[in-house]
Design a protein around this motif. Structure first.
Motif, short mmCIF file in Angstrom:
data_model
loop_
_atom_site.label_atom_id
_atom_site.label_comp_id
_atom_site.label_asym_id
_atom_site.label_seq_id
_atom_site.Cartn_x
_atom_site.Cartn_y
_atom_site.Cartn_z
N LEU A 100 0.84 -1.19 0.00
CA LEU A 100 0.00 0.00 0.00
C LEU A 100 0.88 1.24 0.00
CD1 LEU A 100 -2.80 1.43 0.40
CD2 LEU A 100 -2.36 1.27 2.87
N VAL A 101 0.56 2.20 -0.88
CA VAL A 101 1.23 3.50 -0.90
C VAL A 101 0.16 4.57 -0.77
CG1 VAL A 101 2.41 5.16 -2.38
CG2 VAL A 101 3.28 2.83 -2.22
N LYS A 154 -5.73 3.02 10.04
CA LYS A 154 -5.71 1.63 9.59
C LYS A 154 -4.29 1.08 9.61
CE LYS A 154 -9.75 2.01 6.59
NZ LYS A 154 -10.27 1.87 5.20
N ALA A 155 -4.18 -0.23 9.72
CA ALA A 155 -2.86 -0.87 9.72
C ALA A 155 -2.13 -0.56 8.42
CB ALA A 155 -3.02 -2.38 9.90
N ARG A 156 -0.84 -0.27 8.53
CA ARG A 156 0.07 -0.02 7.40
C ARG A 156 -0.27 1.25 6.63
NH1 ARG A 156 -0.35 -5.02 3.86
NH2 ARG A 156 1.27 -3.96 2.68
N SER A 179 -4.77 1.98 21.56
CA SER A 179 -4.71 0.59 21.11
C SER A 179 -3.71 0.53 19.96
CB SER A 179 -6.08 0.09 20.63
OG SER A 179 -6.54 0.84 19.52
N GLY A 180 -3.20 -0.66 19.68
CA GLY A 180 -2.29 -0.85 18.56
C GLY A 180 -0.91 -0.27 18.80
#
Length: 226
Positions: A100-101, A154-156, A179-180
């Motif tokens: 993802l970019v 979001k992740a990443r 969180s995370g």
């Protein structure tokens, strides 16, 4: 632009109507916002795409997801002149499996070419994959001194923030994680012109002057301006 004309050498009085089917092909495939394309790339080869952001002040997200065994990597150049590759790309992602970019597209009405992007998918292995380009509201958030800002991420993915300091001093950035996990990267932009901001975004570890990951302080970063 193309022109098609009768080439039989007939005189004007002998010219008759023609019926034909025309097809145009290119090694650079156009991406349409929100439409997923399924494609294939051989090992050690490239597939090329182009995407034109429809408007300014948005964030462009380009995602590549393998649909079978394989590992496609993602490389992107801003503008429509240079095809990206592993050695020359403005933005890149070469994680194992999906990539993802995310690229900020700011107000570039005087530089419309900055809304065009050339994309390369490189096959680390033979890969069948899907590729999608989408735009969303800008994620460059301007911050004020001492005012917390709560965010979901979001992740990443990457969120960008802008803080204006009117004098050279130590700036401390801290995260209170609910969180995370997250890391902080930072750069200093001396001349707040639009093009400088775009070129100075800390989008990767190699493009950032300061990094909480390199300092082993994941939720805290001290920026010392010389």
């Amino acid at each position: 632009q193309m022109c098609i004309r009768d080439s039989t050498g007939a005189s004007p009085s002998e010219i008759k109507e023609s019926e034909f089917t025309i097809t145009v092909s290119s090694n650079v495939r156009q991406l349409v916002e929100g439409q997923t394309i399924v494609d294939y790339v051989d090992s050690k080869m490239y597939r090329y795409y182009r995407f034109d952001a429809p408007y300014d002040n948005c964030t462009l997200s380009i995602s590549v997801t393998p649909l079978s065994a394989g590992d496609p990597d993602l490389f992107v150049n801003r503008g429509g002149a240079r095809l990206p590759n592993k050695d020359s790309a403005d933005y890149k992602s070469f994680s194992y499996r999906g990539d993802l970019v995310q690229i900020p597209v700011t107000n570039t009405t005087r530089r419309s070419w900055q809304r065009s992007f050339l994309i390369a998918v490189y096959g680390s292995q033979n890969s069948t994959y899907s590729i999608t380009a989408t735009t969303s509201a800008s994620i460059i958030h301007e911050m004020s001194q001492g005012v917390p800002m709560r965010q979901e991420q979001k992740a990443r993915s990457i969120n960008y923030f802008l803080f204006r300091s009117w004098k050279k001093a130590e700036i401390v950035v801290s995260l209170a994680m609910h969180s995370g996990r997250a890391t902080i990267r930072a750069n200093v932009v001396d001349n707040m012109r639009e093009v400088n901001v775009l070129e100075s975004l800390p989008s990767t570890e190699t493009k950032s002057t300061w990094s909480s990951l390199r300092k082993n302080t994941l939720n805290y970063l001290s920026i010392e301006q010389n």
